[in-house]
Design an enzyme around this catalytic site. Sequence first.
Site, PDB file in Angstrom:
ATOM      1  N   ASP A   7       4.533  -4.476  -7.414  1.00 31.50           N
ATOM      2  CA  ASP A   7       3.926  -3.264  -6.860  1.00 31.50           C
ATOM      3  C   ASP A   7       4.517  -2.002  -7.483  1.00 31.50           C
ATOM      4  OD1 ASP A   7       6.064  -4.517  -5.172  1.00 31.50           O
ATOM      5  OD2 ASP A   7       6.102  -2.527  -4.268  1.00 31.50           O
ATOM      6  N   ARG A  53       4.086   5.779   1.846  1.00 31.51           N
ATOM      7  CA  ARG A  53       4.600   7.155   1.958  1.00 31.51           C
ATOM      8  C   ARG A  53       4.096   8.015   0.807  1.00 31.51           C
ATOM      9  NH1 ARG A  53      10.948   6.858   0.246  1.00 31.51           N
ATOM     10  NH2 ARG A  53      10.828   5.035  -1.108  1.00 31.51           N
ATOM     11  N   ASP A  81       7.867   4.673  -9.909  1.00 27.43           N
ATOM     12  CA  ASP A  81       8.666   4.440  -8.704  1.00 27.43           C
ATOM     13  C   ASP A  81      10.165   4.377  -9.005  1.00 27.43           C
ATOM     14  OD1 ASP A  81       6.464   4.525  -7.155  1.00 27.43           O
ATOM     15  OD2 ASP A  81       6.684   2.543  -6.268  1.00 27.43           O
ATOM     16  N   ARG A  90       4.074  13.922  -7.684  1.00 29.93           N
ATOM     17  CA  ARG A  90       4.053  13.172  -8.946  1.00 29.93           C
ATOM     18  C   ARG A  90       2.688  13.303  -9.616  1.00 29.93           C
ATOM     19  NH1 ARG A  90       6.485   7.261  -7.345  1.00 29.93           N
ATOM     20  NH2 ARG A  90       4.540   7.027  -6.192  1.00 29.93           N
ATOM     21  N   GLY A 146       0.816  -1.223   0.000  1.00 26.29           N
ATOM     22  CA  GLY A 146       0.000   0.000   0.000  1.00 26.29           C
ATOM     23  C   GLY A 146       0.843   1.263   0.000  1.00 26.29           C
ATOM     24  N   GLY A 191       7.506   6.846   6.435  1.00 26.73           N
ATOM     25  CA  GLY A 191       6.670   7.649   5.540  1.00 26.73           C
ATOM     26  C   GLY A 191       7.422   8.750   4.819  1.00 26.73           C
TER      27      GLY A 191
HETATM   28  P1  AMP Z   1       9.395   0.630  -2.715  1.00 31.13           P
HETATM   29  O1  AMP Z   1      10.473  -0.381  -2.530  1.00 31.13           O
HETATM   30  O2  AMP Z   1       9.845   2.051  -2.528  1.00 31.13           O
HETATM   31  O3  AMP Z   1       8.641   0.431  -3.979  1.00 31.13           O
HETATM   32  O4  AMP Z   1       8.371   0.409  -1.516  1.00 31.13           O
HETATM   33  C1  AMP Z   1       7.727  -0.810  -1.239  1.00 31.13           C
HETATM   34  C2  AMP Z   1       6.680  -0.603  -0.169  1.00 31.13           C
HETATM   35  O5  AMP Z   1       7.281  -0.033   0.992  1.00 31.13           O
HETATM   36  C3  AMP Z   1       5.555   0.355  -0.551  1.00 31.13           C
HETATM   37  O6  AMP Z   1       4.395  -0.077   0.095  1.00 31.13           O
HETATM   38  C4  AMP Z   1       6.022   1.659   0.020  1.00 31.13           C
HETATM   39  O7  AMP Z   1       4.972   2.558   0.269  1.00 31.13           O
HETATM   40  C5  AMP Z   1       6.684   1.216   1.308  1.00 31.13           C
HETATM   41  N1  AMP Z   1       7.729   2.146   1.751  1.00 31.13           N
HETATM   42  C6  AMP Z   1       8.929   2.361   1.181  1.00 31.13           C
HETATM   43  N2  AMP Z   1       9.639   3.276   1.869  1.00 31.13           N
HETATM   44  C7  AMP Z   1       8.863   3.658   2.905  1.00 31.13           C
HETATM   45  C8  AMP Z   1       9.018   4.568   3.979  1.00 31.13           C
HETATM   46  N3  AMP Z   1      10.126   5.277   4.156  1.00 31.13           N
HETATM   47  N4  AMP Z   1       7.986   4.696   4.848  1.00 31.13           N
HETATM   48  C9  AMP Z   1       6.866   3.977   4.711  1.00 31.13           C
HETATM   49  N5  AMP Z   1       6.665   3.099   3.725  1.00 31.13           N
HETATM   50  C10 AMP Z   1       7.633   2.936   2.828  1.00 31.13           C
HETATM   51 MG    MG Z   2       7.203   1.228  -4.859  1.00 32.34          MG
END
Ligand code: AMP
Ligand code: MG
Length: 507
Positions: A268, A103, A278, A192, A100, A142
Site C-alpha cells: 500500500d 488520514r 509515504d 503532497r 484506504g 486521522g
Molecule cells: P502507513 O503505515 O502510514 O502507510 O498507514 C497504513 C494504513 O493506516 C493506511 O490506510 C493509512 O491511511 C492508515 N493510517 C495510518 N495512520 C493513521 C492515522 N493516524 N489515522 C487513520 N489512519 C491511519
Molecule cells: Mg501508507
Amino acid sequence: MSSRPSSPPPVSELLFIQAFGGLGDAFACVVRPEGLPTPRLRLVSLDAARLLGIEPTPNNSAAAQNWAELFSGNRPPTGCDPICTVYAGHQFGNWAGQLGDGRAHLLGTVRAPDASQNGGHTHWEVQLKGAGRTPYSRHGDGRAVLRSSIREFLCSEAMWHLGIPTTRALCLVTSPLPVVRERMETAAVVTRLAPSFIRFGHFEHFAYTGQVTALRTLADWTISQLYPACAQTVNPALALLQEVVQRTAHLIAQWQCVGFIHGVMNTDNMSMLAWTLDYGPFAFMDGFDPDHTPNTTDRFGRYAWARQPSIARWNLLALAQALLPLIDDRQAAVDAVEAFDATFSRSMRGLLQRKLGLGEARPGDDDLVDRWLAAMAENRADWTLAFRLLAQLSANPGDPIPAALQALFATRPERMRAWIPDYRARLQANESTDAERRAAMNAINPRFVLRHHLAQHAIARAEAGDFSVTQELMEVLRHPYSEQPDRDIFAAAPPQDAVAPALSCSS
Ligand code: AMP
Ligand code: MG
C-alpha cells in the site's frame, strides 16, 4: 499560445477538478476534512509551489492565512469536493485487507501551468495528509504529528533535489491540536503533490474483492493518466505491469545508491508511478550496515537496506497477481516481474560505476565495486561521506590518501589499503583527469542528505516554535551535490552520542 500572466495567481484562485473521483463510488467517497483549529502556515516549498503556478511566497499575513485555511482542510477547495480513496495491501508480508486513505484527503487535481517544466506532467493531484478521520481511518485518529510531518516535508523535497522520483511536499500547516502518540504531541498537515497517488494496493483491493470490472476501470484510468503508450499494445494490462516493474527497478537502484531506507515497503506504500511514497520510518544510512532498518516495529529486518530490491520484486509479484484477471497470461505476468532482477542489477551497477568514477565499464569493475562496499560495511563507514571523500583521492599511486577518507576505515583498514592500489590502477586506465573525475563523482555522490540527527535537531527546535533550523535545512538540501563550504555541519556524520533512529509506522 496564450501569453503568461506577469505574476502567478494567489492560492485562493487555485481551481480544482476531481478527476479520480469521477470513477465512481467503488473507488472513492466524498469526505469533508475535519481541518485544524488555529492553523498556521509554517513551511512552503517554493519549488513545489512553482509546479502549480501559484504565488510561491505568501507575502503577507492574509495570503499566509489563505494558505493555512486551504491546506489545513478548513476551507473547501474551489471547484470540487475532497475525496478519500479505497485501497488494500500486504503489510509485512501478510494480507491486511482493506486500508484506504485513513488520514489523506485528495483535494483535487490542478492543471500544471507548463507541463514541459514538470517532467511532462500536465496535472498534479493535491492531497492533505493528517486533516482528520475518514471512512478508512479504522482505529486511527486521522492525524499526523508535527514530527512526522516535518520529516515527510523535508524528505520529499530532499529526494526530489537528489534527482529521485518522489511525491512532492507543497507546504506544512501546524496547529496546537493535541495528538496522542507515545507522548502528547501536536497535529500538522502536509500537502503532497503527485501526478497520481495510485498504489499497488488500489489494484489489490479490487482483485481480492473480485470486482473485475472496477479493476479494469482502474487499469484503464491508470494507463490513460500515467502510461498512455500502454493502451496501444495488444495486452495493455501486461504493458502496464512491465512499465511499473522497470521503473520500480530504477527507483530502488537510486534508493540503494544514496543509502535511503524506506522503512515500510508494504504494497500500500508502493506507487504505480514508481515514485517514492509515504515517508514514515525512513532513514538515510549513516554508517554502512546492509542489514540496517530504522523501523523499530520491523523486528526481523524485512525492510532493511539490503532487502529493498527483493521486497520490491515481491511487491511487484503481488501487483502482478492483482492484475492477472486483466493480463490473462500467468507466464507473461511472471516473466514481467522476473525482468526486475536484470533491470535492477544493470541500473545499480551503472550507478555504482559512476559513484566510483570508473567511467566506461571494464572487466573487473564489479569486483572492484564489491570490494569497496565490503570494506565500507566492515568499517561501518559513513555511506555519504565515503563516496564523497573518495572523489578526493588522486589516481597517482605516490600521493597520500586523504586523512578524512582513511579515518572512515580506521577500524579495519587492511581491506581498504589493499583496495586503493587496484582502484588507482583502474583510474589510470581512464582518460579523465583527477579534477574531471572528481567533478563527475560529486555530481552523483551527494554531500548533503537528510540525516536522522539533522531532522531530529530541526524537529526539536520546531516543536519549541522555531522553524528557522528546518528552513535552513531545507535550503541546504535543495543543493545536495554542491560543496556549500559554509555548511560543513550539515554534511558531518552524526556525533558519537547521537541517538540511533527509533521510528515506527504511522506517527
Ligand atoms: P502507513 O503505515 O502510514 O502507510 O498507514 C497504513 C494504513 O493506516 C493506511 O490506510 C493509512 O491511511 C492508515 N493510517 C495510518 N495512520 C493513521 C492515522 N493516524 N489515522 C487513520 N489512519 C491511519
Ligand atoms: Mg501508507
